[in-house]
Design an enzyme around this catalytic site. Structure first.
Site, short mmCIF file in Angstrom:
data_model
loop_
_atom_site.label_atom_id
_atom_site.label_comp_id
_atom_site.label_asym_id
_atom_site.label_seq_id
_atom_site.Cartn_x
_atom_site.Cartn_y
_atom_site.Cartn_z
N GLU A 62 32.47 39.60 33.91
CA GLU A 62 33.85 39.85 34.34
C GLU A 62 34.74 38.68 33.95
O GLU A 62 35.86 38.88 33.45
CB GLU A 62 33.88 40.05 35.86
CG GLU A 62 35.25 40.29 36.43
CD GLU A 62 35.26 40.24 37.95
OE1 GLU A 62 36.36 40.18 38.53
OE2 GLU A 62 34.17 40.24 38.56
N ASP A 66 37.73 39.05 31.21
CA ASP A 66 39.10 38.70 31.58
C ASP A 66 39.73 37.82 30.51
O ASP A 66 40.88 38.01 30.10
CB ASP A 66 39.09 37.98 32.93
CG ASP A 66 40.45 37.43 33.31
OD1 ASP A 66 41.39 38.24 33.45
OD2 ASP A 66 40.60 36.21 33.45
N ASN A 131 37.23 45.14 38.11
CA ASN A 131 36.19 44.14 37.87
C ASN A 131 35.19 44.60 36.81
O ASN A 131 34.83 43.86 35.90
CB ASN A 131 35.45 43.82 39.17
CG ASN A 131 36.33 43.14 40.19
OD1 ASN A 131 37.41 42.66 39.87
ND2 ASN A 131 35.89 43.11 41.43
N GLU A 134 36.64 44.76 33.25
CA GLU A 134 36.61 43.45 32.59
C GLU A 134 35.18 43.09 32.18
O GLU A 134 34.96 42.51 31.10
CB GLU A 134 37.17 42.39 33.53
CG GLU A 134 38.67 42.49 33.73
CD GLU A 134 39.22 41.47 34.69
OE1 GLU A 134 40.31 40.94 34.44
OE2 GLU A 134 38.53 41.16 35.70
#
Length: 246
Positions: A62, A66, A131, A134
């Site tokens: 994650e 991101d 979440n 990502e």
């Protein structure tokens, strides 16, 4: 083609089904399914890597996803809006990768169906969708590199959803906007938050928003942040004319 068939033949039926579903979502052939499997493991499973002893869950992916998502969006905006300064580009990127938007993207792809956890799925909040979206991007990066990561972001984020002129007028945080207005006009405000579960099985919070000592809005949600945002949004529409004129 024979090589691909050979790979599929060595998989279990569950892996083959996952491979096919994944290919539809990402738009190309995944090479290493282990990256993608990890993208949907919740920490409640408490799995560990047999070689390193480190936890196996989506949280590190994650983090990576991101960063990759922000990188692709930043590059796109830099080229698409040559007149935008640093502040403008940062603000636009924040709107595109807002938690609310990422949650919607995760829901649209129905990624939650792949999650493995020891938590009842009804207990998860909205952020689980963003979440794992990502985390999926992180898995793509590790599996196929930046080029395929970029292809996925363009296909699933930029092309269908990014409209720069519309985004310019989009409000991503009513609370920030309300606070900014209060600070400019010297108004005193207070967000008074308290736990309010009522008859709900999931913990809820309620908030009263005071302006110069008077209650102007209320909000209720499963987190303090969401409850404050709800109250701020109601306050924004109550004072929209004053706020918009600043």
């Amino acid at each position: 083609m024979n090589f691909i068939r050979k790979i599929i033949d060595t998989r279990t039926k569950n892996d083959e089904a996952f491979y096919k579903d994944l290919k539809k979502i990402i738009g190309f052939n995944p090479k290493n399914l282990q990256y993608y499997k990890k993208a949907f493991i919740h920490r409640s499973i408490k799995e560990v890597d047999k070689k390193t002893g480190l936890p196996l869950n989506y949280e590190r992916l994650e983090f990576l996803g991101d960063a990759m998502l922000s990188s692709v969006i930043a590059s796109y905006l830099f080229q698409e809006v040559p007149s935008g300064d640093e502040g403008y580009l940062t603000k636009m990127r924040s709107k595109i990768v807002s938690r609310e938007h990422l949650n919607e993207l995760g829901k649209d792809l129905d990624l939650f169906r792949f999650v493995r956890s020891n938590v009842v799925k009804s207990k998860f909040g909205e952020n689980i969708h963003g979440n794992i979206f990502e985390a999926l991007i992180g898995a793509i990066y590790l599996d196929r590199g930046y080029t395929y990561c970029k292809k996925f972001v363009f296909k699933r984020v930029i092309i269908p959803y990014v409209d720069v002129p519309k985004l310019e007028g989009k409000i991503t945080s009513y609370k920030s906007l309300f606070i900014e207005w209060c600070q400019k006009v010297k108004n005193d405000f207070v967000f008074e938050v308290y736990e309010d579960s009522g008859n709900d099985t999931i913990k809820h919070f309620s908030v009263k928003l005071f302006l110069d000592g008077k209650i102007i809005a209320k909000g209720r949600a499963t987190s303090k942040k969401k409850a404050e945002e709800t109250a701020a949004k109601r306050a924004y529409y109550a004072f929209q004319h004053e706020i918009s004129n600043l």
